[in-house]
Design an enzyme around this catalytic site. Sequence first.
Site, PDB file in Angstrom:
ATOM      1  N   ILE A   9       0.866  -1.177   0.000  1.00 26.52           N
ATOM      2  CA  ILE A   9       0.000   0.000   0.000  1.00 26.52           C
ATOM      3  C   ILE A   9       0.903   1.227   0.000  1.00 26.52           C
ATOM      4  CG2 ILE A   9      -1.965  -1.124   1.124  1.00 26.52           C
ATOM      5  CD1 ILE A   9      -1.172   0.147   3.746  1.00 26.52           C
ATOM      6  N   ASP A  10       0.369   2.349  -0.465  1.00 24.07           N
ATOM      7  CA  ASP A  10       1.169   3.567  -0.593  1.00 24.07           C
ATOM      8  C   ASP A  10       1.728   4.013   0.752  1.00 24.07           C
ATOM      9  OD1 ASP A  10       0.530   3.591  -3.273  1.00 24.07           O
ATOM     10  OD2 ASP A  10      -1.089   5.054  -3.063  1.00 24.07           O
ATOM     11  N   ARG A  11       2.835   4.720   0.687  1.00 23.04           N
ATOM     12  CA  ARG A  11       3.508   5.190   1.900  1.00 23.04           C
ATOM     13  C   ARG A  11       2.580   6.019   2.790  1.00 23.04           C
ATOM     14  NH1 ARG A  11       9.029   8.923   1.992  1.00 23.04           N
ATOM     15  NH2 ARG A  11       9.206   9.091   4.257  1.00 23.04           N
TER      16      ARG A  11
ATOM     17  N   THR B 285      -0.707   6.044   2.793  1.00 21.22           N
ATOM     18  CA  THR B 285      -1.935   5.333   3.149  1.00 21.22           C
ATOM     19  C   THR B 285      -1.686   4.527   4.418  1.00 21.22           C
ATOM     20  OG1 THR B 285      -2.540   5.136   0.812  1.00 21.22           O
ATOM     21  CG2 THR B 285      -3.656   3.665   2.355  1.00 21.22           C
TER      22      THR B 285
ATOM     23  N   ARG C 133      -7.042   6.770  -5.418  1.00 22.03           N
ATOM     24  CA  ARG C 133      -6.719   8.201  -5.436  1.00 22.03           C
ATOM     25  C   ARG C 133      -7.038   8.825  -6.792  1.00 22.03           C
ATOM     26  NH1 ARG C 133      -0.627   7.971  -3.348  1.00 22.03           N
ATOM     27  NH2 ARG C 133      -0.747  10.244  -3.683  1.00 22.03           N
TER      28      ARG C 133
END
Length: 315
Positions: A144-146, A148, A243
Amino acid sequence: MNEIRTKVQIVDIDEDMAGQRIDNFLRNQLKDVPKSMIYRIVRKGEVRVNKKRVKAEYKLAAGDVVRIPPVTLEKKDPETAPSTKLNKVAELQDLIIYEDDHLLVLNKPSGTAVHGGSGLKFGAIEALRALRPEARFLELVHRIDRDTSGILLVAKKRSALRHLQAQFREKTVQKYYFALVMGEWKNSCKVVNAPLLKNEVNSIVRVNPNGKPSETRFKVIEKFPQATLVQASPITGRTHQIRVHTQYSGHPIAWDDRYGDRRFDAYTAQHGLNRLFLHAANIRFTHPATEQPMEINAPMGEQLEKVVQSLRTSR
């Protein structure tokens, strides 16, 4: 210079270790050894499989016997270890929300990358390995994104990794995120189907007819005067998918530094927000060993809960 010399290791490869490349296997066995040294000892023939030289891409099979040679490492001065890194490692211990012999689930905080790289020496997986030095195997199942926060699955056995990643490929894993988006999200907007194309130069993702098919399902959770709390479930797993799909729909996520709206960020800052409001809150999958259905929930965290409460009182 203080040095440490490791001992020769003889490892019998079992079914759980089989299938991985020898270089990846060595990186797990020799956690403090630089990659360059690992490739050097393989190239020089110091690593033997069944008493024979192998190349770095050799895939291990059950029954193989691996000889790992002794290596010499510079002894690190414990006083030089950054306390901030140690503090982050300790903090993650309290964020492990599920663990058994096969997998671990972390409620990853916003701002922590899932792994080191691209100038980052510290990531969630490195921290977990520091917390579990006795673990023979710890690998990310997904990413998962940094910025998030929320659920991150980590496999503790190679068999579990293969099983869980197969579920992701087959799209049988259900993931649900909470996102605070700008404006009023219409109840009728339940699915966004828009192909996504990633710019390989700057990593920006845009809706583009030449992109990969991408689908996200949405459900309105709560409406506020200038914002909506939605539940987002990505059916496909594209980079920045939720996003970009929210931005494409005219409702960017609060505090999204790539796809957001600064005016909306300023508005949510008045309610105490200073991070991306995107949280992986729920995941459903099949346990890799028991084959039983699993459902894991990760609480949003104090800051996001307070933001929602503040928005409620502003009505």
